[in-house]
Design an enzyme around this catalytic site. Structure first.
Site, short mmCIF file in Angstrom:
data_model
loop_
_atom_site.label_atom_id
_atom_site.label_comp_id
_atom_site.label_asym_id
_atom_site.label_seq_id
_atom_site.Cartn_x
_atom_site.Cartn_y
_atom_site.Cartn_z
N HIS A 298 0.86 -0.80 0.49
CA HIS A 298 0.36 -0.26 0.03
C HIS A 298 1.12 1.12 0.33
O HIS A 298 1.70 1.37 -0.70
CB HIS A 298 -0.62 0.05 0.91
CG HIS A 298 -2.16 0.68 1.27
ND1 HIS A 298 -2.01 1.83 -0.18
CD2 HIS A 298 -3.53 1.25 2.62
CE1 HIS A 298 -3.67 2.73 0.53
NE2 HIS A 298 -3.60 2.23 1.35
N HIS A 344 -2.66 -2.49 -9.70
CA HIS A 344 -3.43 -2.09 -8.71
C HIS A 344 -4.28 -3.02 -8.86
O HIS A 344 -4.81 -3.75 -9.64
CB HIS A 344 -4.13 -0.65 -9.62
CG HIS A 344 -4.63 -0.14 -8.67
ND1 HIS A 344 -6.11 -0.23 -7.84
CD2 HIS A 344 -4.39 1.61 -7.28
CE1 HIS A 344 -6.47 0.70 -6.82
NE2 HIS A 344 -5.07 1.65 -6.56
N ARG A 353 -3.50 9.57 -10.82
CA ARG A 353 -2.60 10.61 -10.14
C ARG A 353 -1.22 10.19 -10.73
O ARG A 353 -0.33 11.17 -10.21
CB ARG A 353 -3.18 9.18 -8.60
CG ARG A 353 -4.05 10.35 -8.00
CD ARG A 353 -4.37 8.94 -6.55
NE ARG A 353 -3.84 7.64 -6.82
CZ ARG A 353 -3.43 6.51 -6.09
NH1 ARG A 353 -4.26 7.00 -4.57
NH2 ARG A 353 -3.94 5.15 -6.44
N1 CMX Z 1 5.61 -6.41 -9.57
C1 CMX Z 1 4.66 -7.27 -10.06
N2 CMX Z 1 4.19 -8.62 -9.71
C2 CMX Z 1 2.92 -8.49 -9.55
C3 CMX Z 1 3.05 -7.20 -9.85
C4 CMX Z 1 3.83 -5.90 -9.77
N3 CMX Z 1 3.98 -4.49 -10.15
N4 CMX Z 1 1.78 -6.86 -9.89
C5 CMX Z 1 0.65 -7.53 -9.41
N5 CMX Z 1 1.75 -8.49 -9.58
C6 CMX Z 1 1.38 -10.29 -9.24
C7 CMX Z 1 1.00 -10.14 -8.02
O1 CMX Z 1 1.89 -10.05 -7.24
C8 CMX Z 1 0.07 -11.86 -8.32
O2 CMX Z 1 1.17 -12.45 -7.95
P1 CMX Z 1 0.97 -14.26 -7.37
O3 CMX Z 1 -0.55 -14.62 -7.90
O4 CMX Z 1 2.28 -15.02 -7.09
O5 CMX Z 1 0.24 -14.01 -5.42
C9 CMX Z 1 -0.28 -11.56 -9.20
O6 CMX Z 1 0.85 -10.16 -10.35
C10 CMX Z 1 -1.86 -10.35 -9.48
O7 CMX Z 1 -2.33 -9.37 -9.06
P2 CMX Z 1 -2.83 -8.79 -9.09
O8 CMX Z 1 -4.29 -9.74 -8.82
O9 CMX Z 1 -2.57 -8.43 -10.22
O10 CMX Z 1 -2.85 -7.55 -8.31
P3 CMX Z 1 -3.22 -7.47 -6.56
O11 CMX Z 1 -4.89 -7.16 -6.73
O12 CMX Z 1 -2.72 -8.76 -5.89
O13 CMX Z 1 -2.78 -6.19 -6.70
C11 CMX Z 1 -0.98 -4.50 -5.82
C12 CMX Z 1 -1.82 -4.82 -6.42
C13 CMX Z 1 -0.79 -3.68 -5.62
C14 CMX Z 1 -1.01 -5.25 -4.32
C15 CMX Z 1 0.45 -5.11 -6.77
O14 CMX Z 1 -0.15 -4.90 -8.10
C16 CMX Z 1 1.16 -5.32 -6.24
O15 CMX Z 1 2.07 -5.63 -5.25
N6 CMX Z 1 2.13 -3.83 -6.77
C17 CMX Z 1 3.33 -3.30 -6.13
C18 CMX Z 1 2.79 -2.63 -4.81
C19 CMX Z 1 2.54 -1.10 -5.18
O16 CMX Z 1 2.62 -0.64 -5.54
N7 CMX Z 1 1.51 -0.82 -4.47
C20 CMX Z 1 0.79 0.35 -4.50
C21 CMX Z 1 -0.54 0.54 -4.61
C22 CMX Z 1 -1.10 1.70 -4.74
C23 CMX Z 1 -1.15 2.02 -3.49
O17 CMX Z 1 -1.39 1.50 -2.07
O18 CMX Z 1 -0.38 2.43 -2.64
#
Ligand code: CMX
Length: 461
Positions: A298, A344, A353
């Protein structure tokens, strides 16, 4: 016929005058008076809608959603903003570019004042310049910290993360809660929102000095300068951080506006709502929200992005080819890490944003090397994530860009970045909390299931 026509003209004129009169009256009301005008109508609307539609089905829940973090499950109410997967956030119906255009600005400034967004989120109406000035004045007047919180912040060890210090200091402010006092004195449920609003105003006013003290103690050992009652909230915060030039002030106005709210289901907003539903006071609810914002998936992602980009520059230097960048991203993914700032849970396109910050950087720092690298990442990362095939959204989110702006102005301490996000997030989650109390929302208590129970429920072996 002629009589009818002149009656119609008269009634149109009266209506126009009434609208003009109401809008003149509205533009001179204080925030509290505006809420007092709006609240009964909204309460009535919700009451009658709920009564008429209480049996209407709005979705279904799958087993996958239960194991999958409840994605897409329509399960909570949030009046302040709505997130569309393709378009991004709308604050009370207004997009970020619309807010940039319509919300009042500081004299000579181009970015909206966060005070204006707070007014919009609370009331659904665009405030006038005077109304926003009144909020700036009120927040400046309410910013004093109780001595025990000053002492508490000064005694935190330097190895306590800034977000832990921030949430602990907010908890320390809790003894000031008007809501807790009013509740203990036995006020009626219909009055809860008033002391919640008081706490909200006090808490938001005190967050910049709290956050600035943490910053100065950890990184510069300077005394935080006093609040200037003639300056807006973001400009005072910029001063207290020690970066009071007009460009950084504008950067903070943008930053503190766009990070404020992202509908109800994100971890910080949901936590504030959940904890607040137990009638824990606004200070306790907000501190809990900050503990959620401190997670790397987050709000901490803005720190993670800068650490990752810094590592990239350390390993590859300043002139990096797209191929080198691609290899670096793949290395991150193959080591089992996420690419911070990308993906996301709801968004499926570039976060507006991110775009707002990109436009700000294009205007104010087009030749900044870090900005160029972040722009290059935007060209390269999405294709790599698509090829990787896991992330549902290969596009950047807000955290992919914010650190670049701060680095440019010399605020280089990345472990502090989530605190800035937290100061901004107060505007959205506290406005929502006021509405939780206005609408009398009850204790949140969903039903949980065990795997065994689920299996039985769906008739699985
Ligand atoms: N890099 C690598 N892998 C990623 C990824 C990224 N940026 N985003 C998603 N994935 C992976 C997930 O880890 C998940 O893997 P597993 O199946 O092995 O668990 C898979 O793709 C499916 O995930 P998703 O459905 O696309 O994404 P989620 O809804 O589960 O998670 C989020 C969303 C933001 C946690 C994820 O995209 C992420 O970890 N991003 C990087 C961290 C980040 O930037 N967070 C900030 C978000 C904004 C905020 O809240 O401030």
């Amino acid at each position: 016929m002629a009589v009818l026509q002149s009656l119609n003209v008269c009634s149109r004129l009266l209506r126009t005058h009434r609208i003009q009169w109401i809008s003149r009256l509205s533009s001179s009301l204080s925030l509290r008076e505006t809420l007092e005008r709006i609240i009964p109508e909204k309460q009535e609307e919700v009451k009658s809608f709920r009564a008429a539609s209480k049996e209407k089905v709005i979705g279904q829940i799958t087993v996958d959603q239960l194991y999958g973090g409840m994605r897409g499950m329509k399960a909570m109410l949030c009046e302040t903003s709505v997130l569309d997967p393709d378009e991004g956030i709308r604050f009370r119906g207004y997009s970020i570019p619309e807010c940039q255009k319509l919300l009042p600005k500081a004299k000579g400034g181009e970015e909206p004042l966060p005070e204006g967004l707070f007014w919009l989120l609370l009331t659904g109406e665009i405030p006038t310049e005077n109304q926003v000035k009144e909020i700036s004045k009120e927040w400046a007047a309410r910013a004093d910290l109780p001595p025990h919180v000053v002492g508490m912040i000064n005694s935190f060890p330097s190895n306590l993360h800034p977000m832990s210090q921030f949430s602990a200091a907010v908890t320390g402010l809790q003894c000031e809660s008007q809501f807790a006092k009013a509740y203990a004195s036995g006020i009626s449920k219909t009055e809860y929102w008033e002391s919640t609003l008081e706490d909200t105003m006090n808490l938001i006013a005190k967050l910049p000095p709290v956050a600035a003290m943490i910053y100065q103690n950890l990184y510069h050992d300077e005394v935080v300068c006093p609040i200037d009652p003639n300056k807006d909230w973001a400009a005072n915060f910029a001063d207290m951080l020690g970066y009071g030039d007009s460009h950084f002030e504008e950067c903070m106005r943008l930053y503190l506006t766009i990070h404020a709210d992202h509908e109800g289901g994100n971890v910080s907003a949901h936590t504030c709502h959940l904890v607040g539903s137990a009638l824990s006071d606004p200070y306790l609810s907000f501190a809990a929200a900050m503990n959620g914002l401190a997670g790397p998936l987050h709000g901490l992602a803005n720190q993670e992005v800068l650490l990752w980009v810094t590592k990239c520059r350390e390993q590859l230097g300043d002139e990096i080819s797209d191929d080198q960048l691609r290899d670096f991203i793949w290395k991150t993914l193959k080591s089992g890490q996420v690419v911070p700032g990308y993906g996301h849970a709801v968004l499926r396109k570039t976060d507006p944003r991110y775009t707002a910050q990109q436009e700000f950087a294009n205007k104010h720092m087009p030749n900044d090397p870090l900005f160029k690298l972040v722009a290059q990442l935007y060209r390269v990362v999405p294709d790599v994530l698509r090829e990787h095939g896991k992330a549902a959204n290969p596009w950047p989110n807000v955290d992919a860009h914010s650190g670049v702006l701060l680095q440019h102005y010399g605020l280089t301490e990345m472990s502090y970045y989530t605190v800035l996000f937290g100061v901004s997030r107060a505007i959205g989650v506290m406005a929502s909390l006021v509405w939780d109390r206005v609408l009398g929302l009850p204790l949140e208590r969903p039903k949980s299931m065990s795997t065994e129970g689920l299996k039985k429920l769906v008739g699985a072996n």
